[in-house]
Design a protein around this motif. Structure first.
Motif, PDB file in Angstrom:
ATOM      1  N   ALA B 207     -11.296  -6.373   8.894  1.00  0.00           N
ATOM      2  CA  ALA B 207      -9.963  -6.870   9.258  1.00  0.00           C
ATOM      3  C   ALA B 207      -9.390  -6.132  10.455  1.00  0.00           C
ATOM      4  O   ALA B 207      -8.528  -6.666  11.154  1.00  0.00           O
ATOM      5  CB  ALA B 207      -9.021  -6.738   8.066  1.00  0.00           C
ATOM      6  N   ARG B 374      -7.256 -14.485   3.498  1.00  0.00           N
ATOM      7  CA  ARG B 374      -6.449 -13.404   4.073  1.00  0.00           C
ATOM      8  C   ARG B 374      -5.741 -12.598   2.979  1.00  0.00           C
ATOM      9  O   ARG B 374      -5.657 -11.382   3.064  1.00  0.00           O
ATOM     10  CB  ARG B 374      -5.429 -13.984   5.057  1.00  0.00           C
ATOM     11  N   LEU B 378      -8.323  -8.281  -0.055  1.00  0.00           N
ATOM     12  CA  LEU B 378      -8.102  -6.896  -0.480  1.00  0.00           C
ATOM     13  C   LEU B 378      -7.962  -6.755  -1.998  1.00  0.00           C
ATOM     14  O   LEU B 378      -7.657  -5.675  -2.488  1.00  0.00           O
ATOM     15  CB  LEU B 378      -6.846  -6.339   0.200  1.00  0.00           C
ATOM     16  N   ASN B 397       3.833 -15.635   1.613  1.00  0.00           N
ATOM     17  CA  ASN B 397       3.186 -14.341   1.456  1.00  0.00           C
ATOM     18  C   ASN B 397       2.376 -14.015   2.699  1.00  0.00           C
ATOM     19  O   ASN B 397       1.334 -14.606   2.948  1.00  0.00           O
ATOM     20  CB  ASN B 397       2.253 -14.402   0.231  1.00  0.00           C
ATOM     21  N   ASN B 398       2.867 -13.081   3.496  1.00  0.00           N
ATOM     22  CA  ASN B 398       2.142 -12.700   4.713  1.00  0.00           C
ATOM     23  C   ASN B 398       1.083 -11.666   4.387  1.00  0.00           C
ATOM     24  O   ASN B 398       1.279 -10.480   4.541  1.00  0.00           O
ATOM     25  CB  ASN B 398       3.101 -12.133   5.750  1.00  0.00           C
ATOM     26  N   ALA B 399      -0.040 -12.139   3.926  1.00  0.00           N
ATOM     27  CA  ALA B 399      -1.126 -11.235   3.536  1.00  0.00           C
ATOM     28  C   ALA B 399      -0.621 -10.199   2.566  1.00  0.00           C
ATOM     29  O   ALA B 399      -0.952  -9.039   2.638  1.00  0.00           O
ATOM     30  CB  ALA B 399      -1.730 -10.557   4.735  1.00  0.00           C
ATOM     31  N   GLY B 400       0.205 -10.652   1.636  1.00  0.00           N
ATOM     32  CA  GLY B 400       0.870  -9.684   0.776  1.00  0.00           C
ATOM     33  C   GLY B 400       0.311  -9.571  -0.607  1.00  0.00           C
ATOM     34  O   GLY B 400       1.017  -9.173  -1.511  1.00  0.00           O
ATOM     35  N   SER B 401      -0.952  -9.897  -0.802  1.00  0.00           N
ATOM     36  CA  SER B 401      -1.516  -9.697  -2.127  1.00  0.00           C
ATOM     37  C   SER B 401      -1.654  -8.218  -2.396  1.00  0.00           C
ATOM     38  O   SER B 401      -2.044  -7.456  -1.549  1.00  0.00           O
ATOM     39  CB  SER B 401      -2.899 -10.323  -2.198  1.00  0.00           C
ATOM     40  N   LYS B 402      -1.350  -7.835  -3.563  1.00  0.00           N
ATOM     41  CA  LYS B 402      -1.500  -6.419  -3.873  1.00  0.00           C
ATOM     42  C   LYS B 402      -1.891  -6.343  -5.331  1.00  0.00           C
ATOM     43  O   LYS B 402      -1.290  -5.645  -6.113  1.00  0.00           O
ATOM     44  CB  LYS B 402      -0.167  -5.721  -3.595  1.00  0.00           C
TER      45      LYS B 402
END
Lengths: 307, 408
Positions: B207, B374, B378, B397-402
């Motif tokens: 990334a 995206r 992660l 969700n701006n690449a906001g997986s957590k």
């Protein structure tokens, strides 16, 4: 040791990031300049890795601003960055050399250039004879060194390394430390996240300490240590030093006892208390310069010199 | 573009070096060669070249027979002589055409243990039919013997289809099978390519080297090359095998490459591949590991191979509503067209609608894949929940997986 010359390589200004109801990063700000090693400290789950991912555009912030090399991240800037993440890994079933060439090529190097540079790195990190082995057949320390090569082979201007010393023996730790120091001397920007405070003390010019998503301590290492001076005592002696009011922690290092003190607690008060106790024998008592370890504990437990 | 090329090259080399790829790619031509060889063997060698005898009590049959008949037919004056020849092992068996044959009496076939070979029996049938049609002109006789042979022609674009050409039925079917296998093999590699990045924890490094879109398009391009390699090897092997078989036996003589079908394969291949790749990338982003992904991929694959399960129904009624519906449905479109290709003329509008639907679904799949990948890249060791996926698709969700950690 502080080297804030020119414009910052990284500027983080008031960034916030939430995941559902959890605010992982809350109004964190700091700048990092070329030619310095910048430490990112904080307990597990504090928000360090999230901050790094925000910095590198892996995540996008909910609020605040991230500037790298003077502006927003783009694909060209990625070639100027070397990142060794905490969750590191390589293609386990692939050969070491071909994997490193692949990573180098993704950073814009030609195959010939990648091969040429890799030869030097592999020899320096004692991996040259293992270059045709599959990565899964390498030891953990070797894999760690391979990661360091992948991070540095394209000579990035910004180096972000998360726990660079984990899995390394003392010899290799010293080697990697030398390499990081060389990068700083070459004028590159190094951001290092680690729990090994003595490495931070030895290497870093400035630090930011993040706790519960917030930036709670930020500045030059020397200045911070001066601010916290007097907030710990070192004792040589025998007995039980626990249970003293105003003492945050008690631990032994190199044959002496270290007692970080709560803010506002004078070393003389501690000395008087201990002198009155029958269960301890004191041979030497001195006010310690606070180590980053002590400062870390104090700050994380909510104790600061101003409290 | 250079980085995408690097990713494509990396994925291609990795895939074609796999043992499973080599076995599958070379295994199919070998299987094909074995089938063709077996067919040629059956067609050219009945296994018994002794003559088949017959006793004509009707006086209907003339003694002459076609020179091409193999093994030859041997007339006997009476059944005693025929039986003696059978006992002596000089004939495979013998027919007795009874005197009352023309008034409805059945002929008898006599043999010892094994019935005579099919080609010998067919030779006798031809002899009887020729004798029955002796008074008819040779042209009419041929027509009657060969049955009604029809060439179907489509009024809209002039495509033609012969009703009695078994190759025109088999070739599209095999082309469809190869196509589906190639697409699904690549789909498996695609899923593996995505989950491998997650399992090996290389996603973060990737990334910071290239964008998620560059990464997935590079992977897709590499695996597209893998599928094309496989199809080219299979197609070449099939053409060579049929050409060789055509020299060896009448069964495959006159075989011509169905260029119109090949064009259809090419037109359908790219969007089909994009659809599968999109689904697999999205799946790889959502699932925790490759094992979980493969289980779900198995269900997804069913939507592509469904026509195989309805093989009999589609061939029996190639223009039924079921066959038409499956021609229009994106995942089953090409395989159904291939199955119908040899038995009916698929209307051009049906292929056009199916193709447009396929292209639209492929575009949506790639868009969804880029978004889900995206956020999912992660989520080490954990599956994305539906709420996170929905948020990603809606752009909230701006690449906001957590999901892998709350904060670190």
């Amino acid at each position: 040791m502080t080297a804030q010359i020119g414009s910052p390589t990284v500027q983080i200004t008031g960034v916030r990031k939430s995941f559902g109801a959890v605010r992982a990063v809350d109004d964190v700000s700091f700048d990092v300049y070329p030619g310095e090693i910048f430490g990112m400290l904080g307990p597990n789950g504090a928000g360090k890795t999230t901050t790094i991912r925000l910095m590198l555009d892996i995540f996008r912030p909910d609020a605040g601003k991230v500037a790298v090399f003077g502006g927003a991240m783009d694909e060209e800037k990625k070639d100027r960055i070397g990142y060794m993440p905490e969750e590191r890994g390589m293609y386990r079933d692939q050969k070491l050399e071909s994997t490193l060439i692949y990573f180098a090529r993704l950073k814009g190097l030609s195959e010939a250039e990648a091969r040429s540079r890799l030869t030097g790195w592999l020899q320096r990190l004692d991996l040259y004879d293992h270059r045709q082995k599959r990565i899964q057949d390498l030891s953990k320390g070797m894999q760690q060194k391979a990661q360091i090569i992948a991070t540095l082979v394209h000579e990035p201007d910004l180096i972000v390394i998360d726990e660079p010393f984990s899995g390394l023996d003392p010899v290799n730790t010293r080697l990697v430390k030398d390499i990081i120091e060389e990068q700083r001397q070459a004028g590159r920007t190094v951001i290092m996240s680690t729990h090994q405070m003595y490495q931070v003390e030895a290497l870093c010019n400035r630090i930011v300490l993040i706790n519960k998503g917030k930036s709670v301590l930020y500045g030059a290492v020397d200045e911070i240590k001066r601010r916290f001076a007097g907030n710990a005592v070192v004792i040589q002696g025998e007995g039980n030093f626990n249970g003293v009011d105003g003492v945050l922690d008690v631990y032994q290092r190199n044959g002496t006892w270290h007692l970080p003190l709560a803010a506002g607690v004078a070393p003389q008060e501690v000395l008087r208390t201990l002198a009155a106790r029958q269960d301890v024998q004191i041979e030497r008592f001195e006010v310690a310069e606070a180590s980053l370890d002590d400062i870390f504990v104090m700050v994380v437990q909510g104790e600061t010199p101003d409290d | 573009m250079i980085k995408q090329w690097q990713v494509a090259k990396h994925e291609y080399v990795k895939a074609v070096r796999r043992r499973s790829f080599i076995l599958t790619t070379l295994g199919f031509p070998l299987l094909f060669a074995a089938i063709i060889g077996f067919s040629v063997l059956l067609a050219t060698n009945s296994g018994d070249d002794r003559p088949l005898g017959y006793v004509d009590e009707t006086g209907l049959l003339v003694a002459s027979q076609s020179a091409a008949d193999s093994p030859p037919l041997q007339p006997f004056d009476n059944e005693t002589a025929a039986r003696a020849a059978l006992d002596a092992g000089n004939v495979q068996g013998y027919y007795v055409l009874p005197a009352g044959y023309l008034t409805g009496q059945q002929p008898r076939l006599v043999y010892l243990t094994e019935p005579p070979a099919d080609d010998a029996k067919q030779a006798f049938s031809r002899l009887v039919r020729a004798a029955l049609l002796a008074d008819v002109s040779p042209e009419v006789s041929n027509r009657l013997q060969n049955g009604l042979s029809v060439t179907m022609q489509s009024a809209d674009d002039g495509r033609e289809l012969g009703s009695d050409d078994f190759l025109s039925f088999l070739v599209p079917l095999f082309a469809g099978m190869f196509y589906v296998f190639a697409v699904l093999t690549s789909a498996g590699y695609m899923l593996q390519a995505v989950t491998t990045e997650k399992e090996n924890r290389t996603v973060e490094v990737m990334a910071t080297s290239l964008s998620p879109l560059q990464l997935i398009t590079g992977k897709a391009a590499g695996l597209f090359g893998v599928a094309m390699t496989q199809l080219t090897i299979w197609g070449t092997a099939a053409v060579v095998a049929l050409a060789i078989a055509g020299v060896a036996t009448d069964l495959f003589r006159g075989f011509q490459i169905p260029w119109s079908l090949m064009a259809v394969v090419v037109i359908y291949f790219v969007p089909s591949f994009a659809l599968v790749a999109g689904i697999m990338i999205a799946l790889g982003g959502v699932v925790a590991d490759s094992q979980q992904g493969q289980q779900i991929a198995g269900i997804v694959n069913l939507f592509f191979v469904m026509p195989f399960f309805l093989f009999a129904a589609i061939l029996a009624r190639p223009d039924s509503p079921l066959a038409v519906a499956m021609t229009l449905f994106p995942t089953t479109a090409f395989l159904t067209v291939a199955m119908r290709w040899g038995v009916t003329i698929v209307p051009a509008w049906q292929m056009a609608v199916g193709l447009v639907g396929l292209v639209i679904c492929a575009v949506i799949a790639v868009w969804v894949a880029a978004r889900v990948f995206r956020i999912g890249m992660l989520s080490y060791g954990q599956r994305l929940d539906w709420r996170t996926v929905r948020a990603a698709l809606s752009g909230r969700n701006n690449a906001g997986s957590k999901t892998s950690e709350v904060a670190s």
